[in-house]
Design a protein around this motif. Structure first.
Motif, short mmCIF file in Angstrom:
data_model
loop_
_atom_site.label_atom_id
_atom_site.label_comp_id
_atom_site.label_asym_id
_atom_site.label_seq_id
_atom_site.Cartn_x
_atom_site.Cartn_y
_atom_site.Cartn_z
N LEU A 81 0.87 -1.17 0.00
CA LEU A 81 0.00 0.00 0.00
C LEU A 81 0.91 1.22 0.00
O LEU A 81 1.52 1.56 1.01
CB LEU A 81 -0.93 0.02 1.21
CG LEU A 81 -1.97 1.13 1.19
CD1 LEU A 81 -2.98 0.90 0.05
CD2 LEU A 81 -2.70 1.25 2.52
N GLN A 82 1.02 1.84 -1.17
CA GLN A 82 1.80 3.06 -1.30
C GLN A 82 0.93 4.22 -0.88
O GLN A 82 -0.15 4.43 -1.46
CB GLN A 82 2.27 3.23 -2.75
CG GLN A 82 2.97 4.56 -3.03
CD GLN A 82 4.32 4.67 -2.34
OE1 GLN A 82 5.09 3.73 -2.33
NE2 GLN A 82 4.58 5.83 -1.74
N MET A 83 1.37 4.98 0.11
CA MET A 83 0.58 6.07 0.65
C MET A 83 1.32 7.38 0.43
O MET A 83 2.41 7.57 1.00
CB MET A 83 0.30 5.85 2.13
CG MET A 83 -0.32 4.49 2.44
SD MET A 83 -0.81 4.28 4.16
CE MET A 83 0.78 4.38 4.97
N ASN A 84 0.75 8.25 -0.38
CA ASN A 84 1.35 9.55 -0.67
C ASN A 84 0.47 10.67 -0.12
O ASN A 84 -0.70 10.46 0.20
CB ASN A 84 1.53 9.72 -2.18
CG ASN A 84 2.46 8.70 -2.79
OD1 ASN A 84 3.43 8.25 -2.17
ND2 ASN A 84 2.17 8.31 -4.03
N SER A 85 1.06 11.84 -0.04
CA SER A 85 0.34 13.03 0.43
C SER A 85 -0.42 12.74 1.71
O SER A 85 -1.61 13.04 1.84
CB SER A 85 -0.64 13.52 -0.66
OG SER A 85 0.04 13.78 -1.86
N LEU A 86 0.26 12.15 2.64
CA LEU A 86 -0.38 11.72 3.88
C LEU A 86 -0.91 12.90 4.68
O LEU A 86 -0.32 13.99 4.70
CB LEU A 86 0.60 10.90 4.72
CG LEU A 86 0.80 9.47 4.22
CD1 LEU A 86 2.06 8.85 4.79
CD2 LEU A 86 -0.42 8.61 4.57
N LYS A 87 -2.04 12.65 5.33
CA LYS A 87 -2.70 13.64 6.17
C LYS A 87 -2.77 13.12 7.60
O LYS A 87 -2.68 11.90 7.84
CB LYS A 87 -4.12 13.90 5.65
CG LYS A 87 -4.21 14.28 4.19
CD LYS A 87 -5.66 14.40 3.75
CE LYS A 87 -5.78 14.74 2.28
NZ LYS A 87 -7.18 14.84 1.83
N ALA A 88 -2.97 14.02 8.52
CA ALA A 88 -3.07 13.61 9.92
C ALA A 88 -4.18 12.59 10.12
O ALA A 88 -4.04 11.65 10.92
CB ALA A 88 -3.30 14.84 10.80
N GLU A 89 -5.26 12.74 9.39
CA GLU A 89 -6.39 11.82 9.53
C GLU A 89 -6.11 10.42 8.96
O GLU A 89 -6.94 9.52 9.09
CB GLU A 89 -7.66 12.39 8.90
CG GLU A 89 -7.50 12.88 7.48
CD GLU A 89 -7.24 14.37 7.39
OE1 GLU A 89 -6.45 14.90 8.23
OE2 GLU A 89 -7.82 15.02 6.48
#
Length: 126
Positions: A81-89
């Motif tokens: 699972l590539q996760m980009n532009s991560l947010k606090a939520e």
């Protein structure tokens, strides 16, 4: 023994990226749906992404669509699972899951899939 082992979680600043890995032991991806769920403190467990056994079918929740990418590597029996532009939520515990011969969908309840991983923590600071 059939089980899943997640890795790749950690702490990152908002806007950053992480790649989660999930290695499947004791089974292959043939006729198997693989999914990622997450649970944040105080929130219900939610389905984040799914990939079908042949990789032709994928699902992303509205909250991660366009930012996360799910993929699988048969040779390594691993789902990513590539996760980009991560947010606090996006913070929470991410769980890998597998269903044999049945789809994982938004109706699938957490921890009630055929195989459920131990989870990996993701913390995104704003």
């Amino acid at each position: 023994v059939v089980h899943l082992a997640e890795s790749g979680g950690g702490s990152v600043e908002a806007g950053g990226s992480l790649t989660l890995s999930c290695i499947a032991f004791g089974f292959t991806f043939d006729e198997t749906d693989m999914g990622w769920f997450r649970q944040a403190p105080g929130n219900e467990c939610e389905l984040v992404s799914v990939i079908g056994s042949d990789g032709s079918r994928t699902y992303y929740s509205d909250s991660v669509k366009g930012r996360f990418t799910i993929s699988q590597e048969y040779a390594k029996n691993t789902v990513y699972l590539q996760m980009n532009s991560l947010k606090a939520e996006d913070s929470g515990v991410y769980y890998c899951a597998a269903n044999f011969g049945a789809e994982i969908s938004t109706r699938t309840r957490c921890n009630l899939t055929d195989v459920w991983g131990q989870g990996t923590h993701v913390n995104v600071s704003s």
